[in-house]
Design a protein around this motif. Structure first.
Motif, PDB file in Angstrom:
ATOM      1  N   ALA A  17       0.833  -1.204   0.000  1.00 25.30           N
ATOM      2  CA  ALA A  17       0.000   0.000   0.000  1.00 25.30           C
ATOM      3  C   ALA A  17       0.866   1.252   0.000  1.00 25.30           C
ATOM      4  O   ALA A  17       0.413   2.319  -0.420  1.00 25.30           O
ATOM      5  N   ILE A  18       2.109   1.122   0.492  1.00 25.41           N
ATOM      6  CA  ILE A  18       3.087   2.219   0.439  1.00 25.41           C
ATOM      7  C   ILE A  18       4.128   1.814  -0.594  1.00 25.41           C
ATOM      8  O   ILE A  18       4.904   0.880  -0.388  1.00 25.41           O
ATOM      9  N   VAL A  19       4.158   2.533  -1.720  1.00 25.13           N
ATOM     10  CA  VAL A  19       4.922   2.102  -2.885  1.00 25.13           C
ATOM     11  C   VAL A  19       6.063   3.081  -3.154  1.00 25.13           C
ATOM     12  O   VAL A  19       5.868   4.303  -3.120  1.00 25.13           O
ATOM     13  N   ASP A  20       7.252   2.551  -3.431  1.00 25.83           N
ATOM     14  CA  ASP A  20       8.352   3.391  -3.897  1.00 25.83           C
ATOM     15  C   ASP A  20       8.039   3.901  -5.299  1.00 25.83           C
ATOM     16  O   ASP A  20       7.525   3.145  -6.152  1.00 25.83           O
ATOM     17  N   LYS A  21       8.327   5.175  -5.531  1.00 23.54           N
ATOM     18  CA  LYS A  21       8.087   5.748  -6.861  1.00 23.54           C
ATOM     19  C   LYS A  21       8.797   4.906  -7.924  1.00 23.54           C
ATOM     20  O   LYS A  21       9.960   4.554  -7.796  1.00 23.54           O
ATOM     21  N   GLY A  22       8.044   4.577  -8.984  1.00 22.92           N
ATOM     22  CA  GLY A  22       8.582   3.735 -10.044  1.00 22.92           C
ATOM     23  C   GLY A  22       8.403   2.252  -9.794  1.00 22.92           C
ATOM     24  O   GLY A  22       8.763   1.437 -10.650  1.00 22.92           O
ATOM     25  N   GLY A  23       7.847   1.903  -8.647  1.00 20.92           N
ATOM     26  CA  GLY A  23       7.667   0.497  -8.281  1.00 20.92           C
ATOM     27  C   GLY A  23       6.361  -0.088  -8.796  1.00 20.92           C
ATOM     28  O   GLY A  23       5.655   0.489  -9.624  1.00 20.92           O
ATOM     29  N   THR A  24       6.044  -1.283  -8.271  1.00 25.75           N
ATOM     30  CA  THR A  24       4.859  -2.037  -8.684  1.00 25.75           C
ATOM     31  C   THR A  24       3.991  -2.329  -7.474  1.00 25.75           C
ATOM     32  O   THR A  24       4.506  -2.589  -6.388  1.00 25.75           O
ATOM     33  N   SER A  25       2.671  -2.287  -7.661  1.00 28.76           N
ATOM     34  CA  SER A  25       1.736  -2.635  -6.587  1.00 28.76           C
ATOM     35  C   SER A  25       0.633  -3.528  -7.146  1.00 28.76           C
ATOM     36  O   SER A  25       0.114  -3.285  -8.238  1.00 28.76           O
ATOM     37  N   LYS A  26       0.314  -4.559  -6.373  1.00 27.89           N
ATOM     38  CA  LYS A  26      -0.755  -5.481  -6.759  1.00 27.89           C
ATOM     39  C   LYS A  26      -2.001  -5.176  -5.925  1.00 27.89           C
ATOM     40  O   LYS A  26      -1.965  -5.247  -4.702  1.00 27.89           O
ATOM     41  N   LEU A  27      -3.084  -4.827  -6.587  1.00 26.30           N
ATOM     42  CA  LEU A  27      -4.358  -4.542  -5.928  1.00 26.30           C
ATOM     43  C   LEU A  27      -5.268  -5.754  -6.133  1.00 26.30           C
ATOM     44  O   LEU A  27      -5.605  -6.109  -7.268  1.00 26.30           O
ATOM     45  N   ARG A  28      -5.660  -6.391  -5.025  1.00 21.99           N
ATOM     46  CA  ARG A  28      -6.461  -7.605  -5.117  1.00 21.99           C
ATOM     47  C   ARG A  28      -7.837  -7.381  -4.491  1.00 21.99           C
ATOM     48  O   ARG A  28      -7.947  -6.908  -3.353  1.00 21.99           O
ATOM     49  N   CYS A  29      -8.871  -7.722  -5.253  1.00 27.60           N
ATOM     50  CA  CYS A  29     -10.255  -7.588  -4.793  1.00 27.60           C
ATOM     51  C   CYS A  29     -10.864  -8.992  -4.664  1.00 27.60           C
ATOM     52  O   CYS A  29     -11.088  -9.688  -5.655  1.00 27.60           O
ATOM     53  N   SER A  30     -11.104  -9.415  -3.428  1.00 25.86           N
ATOM     54  CA  SER A  30     -11.714 -10.729  -3.192  1.00 25.86           C
ATOM     55  C   SER A  30     -13.176 -10.537  -2.826  1.00 25.86           C
ATOM     56  O   SER A  30     -13.560  -9.530  -2.228  1.00 25.86           O
ATOM     57  N   TYR A  31     -14.005 -11.525  -3.191  1.00 20.32           N
ATOM     58  CA  TYR A  31     -15.453 -11.415  -2.942  1.00 20.32           C
ATOM     59  C   TYR A  31     -16.077 -12.802  -2.978  1.00 20.32           C
ATOM     60  O   TYR A  31     -15.537 -13.753  -3.550  1.00 20.32           O
ATOM     61  N   ASP A  32     -17.250 -12.902  -2.350  1.00 24.08           N
ATOM     62  CA  ASP A  32     -18.018 -14.143  -2.309  1.00 24.08           C
ATOM     63  C   ASP A  32     -19.356 -13.883  -2.997  1.00 24.08           C
ATOM     64  O   ASP A  32     -20.211 -13.160  -2.478  1.00 24.08           O
ATOM     65  N   ASP A  45       5.304   0.977 -12.669  1.00 26.09           N
ATOM     66  CA  ASP A  45       5.891   2.314 -12.780  1.00 26.09           C
ATOM     67  C   ASP A  45       4.999   3.357 -12.104  1.00 26.09           C
ATOM     68  O   ASP A  45       4.613   4.368 -12.700  1.00 26.09           O
ATOM     69  N   VAL A  46       4.713   3.117 -10.841  1.00 30.05           N
ATOM     70  CA  VAL A  46       3.779   3.959 -10.091  1.00 30.05           C
ATOM     71  C   VAL A  46       4.390   5.338  -9.849  1.00 30.05           C
ATOM     72  O   VAL A  46       5.550   5.449  -9.439  1.00 30.05           O
ATOM     73  N   GLY A  47       3.597   6.386 -10.099  1.00 33.91           N
ATOM     74  CA  GLY A  47       4.049   7.767  -9.900  1.00 33.91           C
ATOM     75  C   GLY A  47       3.341   8.421  -8.729  1.00 33.91           C
ATOM     76  O   GLY A  47       2.394   7.881  -8.147  1.00 33.91           O
ATOM     77  N   PHE A  48       3.806   9.638  -8.374  1.00 34.09           N
ATOM     78  CA  PHE A  48       3.247  10.345  -7.228  1.00 34.09           C
ATOM     79  C   PHE A  48       1.756  10.642  -7.386  1.00 34.09           C
ATOM     80  O   PHE A  48       1.023  10.712  -6.402  1.00 34.09           O
TER      81      PHE A  48
END
Length: 270
Positions: free
Chosen positions: A31-46, A99-102
């Protein structure tokens, strides 16, 4: 009779509505990402056995990714500046951002909708923070190499550029001394460098066994903390008054003995 039928239908409808979609949860890694890094957003549901109609992803109020199983292709992206979706790793349960930016700091949302006959929609949100941490520990500069009681300790502490800006604190012999500190935050491209200056008159209470240890702590919330310190080992304590008095008495005693011996010598000669 009619109202009883309507009431029963509503109960059945609401029961099915509740059972159709449960436990919608959004997770970010990280949830806290270094600039230029990668983040995986996962949505789980039933879905509780209901068919899936669509999953939509938003940054703020802007949709940028959609998954619809009945359409071909099933995935669709929408142009949003700074959002770079890895399509190979994104699907009905997750979106991978590269490549996450500000500008991506802020709220992300996942909206899940079930298909007919009972449409049901739930939305969950979570905050992302994009950061650049200082590349090194803070640097301390002082105006003198040693200090006495009555001197003014003048020092400057600087932290390398970062975002968010670091918070600097001066600590002298384990006591925070920032009553007269002046902080300057300077923009450096998309980052901020920070300088903290100190002008502190020194009293006897500041000296511990003749030593002064000045520390500067650089902190960014719970994300980062580094410090640097300087110890002045040649800081001098005043000479106690009783020592001076004892030396003076000894000198007077020596002169009196010499004068008495001179008198005795003259008496013997004459």
């Amino acid at each position: 009779m009619l109202w009883g039928f309507v009431y029963a239908f509503l109960l059945l409808f609401l029961r099915n509505e509740v059972l159709c979609l449960n436990d919608v949860v959004l997770e970010m890694d990280p949830a806290i990402v270094d600039k230029g890094g990668t983040s995986k957003l996962r949505c789980s549901y039933d879905l509780q056995g209901a068919p899936l109609y669509t999953v939509k992803w938003y940054r703020g109020n802007h949709e940028f990714y959609r998954y619809t199983p009945k359409e071909h292709p099933s995935t669709k992206t929408f142009t949003l500046p700074g959002v770079n979706v890895d399509l190979q790793q994104s699907n009905e349960h997750q979106v991978v951002l590269q490549d996450v930016g500000f500008n991506l700091s802020g709220k992300f949302s996942c909206e899940v909708t079930t298909d007919a006959p009972l449409f049901s929609t739930k939305t969950v949100s979570k905050e992302m923070l994009v950061v650049v941490l200082p590349s090194d520990s803070p640097n301390i500069i002082t105006d003198k190499s040693f200090y006495d009681i009555g001197d003014v300790l003048r020092a400057n502490c600087s932290s390398p550029p970062s975002r968010p800006a670091a918070t600097l604190t001066f600590i002298l012999n384990n006591i925070v001394v920032c009553a007269k500190c002046n902080t300057i935050k300077t923009p450096v491209a998309d980052l901020f460098s920070v300088d903290l200056s100190l002008d502190l008159p020194l009293f006897e209470s500041h000296f511990h066994g003749g030593l002064l240890t000045l520390k500067c702590v650089s902190r960014i919330g719970d994300l980062y903390q580094q410090d640097s310190q300087i110890t002045f080992s040649n800081a001098r304590d005043p000479v106690p008054a009783k020592v001076t008095a004892n030396n003076h008495s000894t000198a007077n005693g020596t002169r009196n003995i010499r004068f008495l011996m001179l008198l005795i010598y003259l008496a013997c000669v004459f």
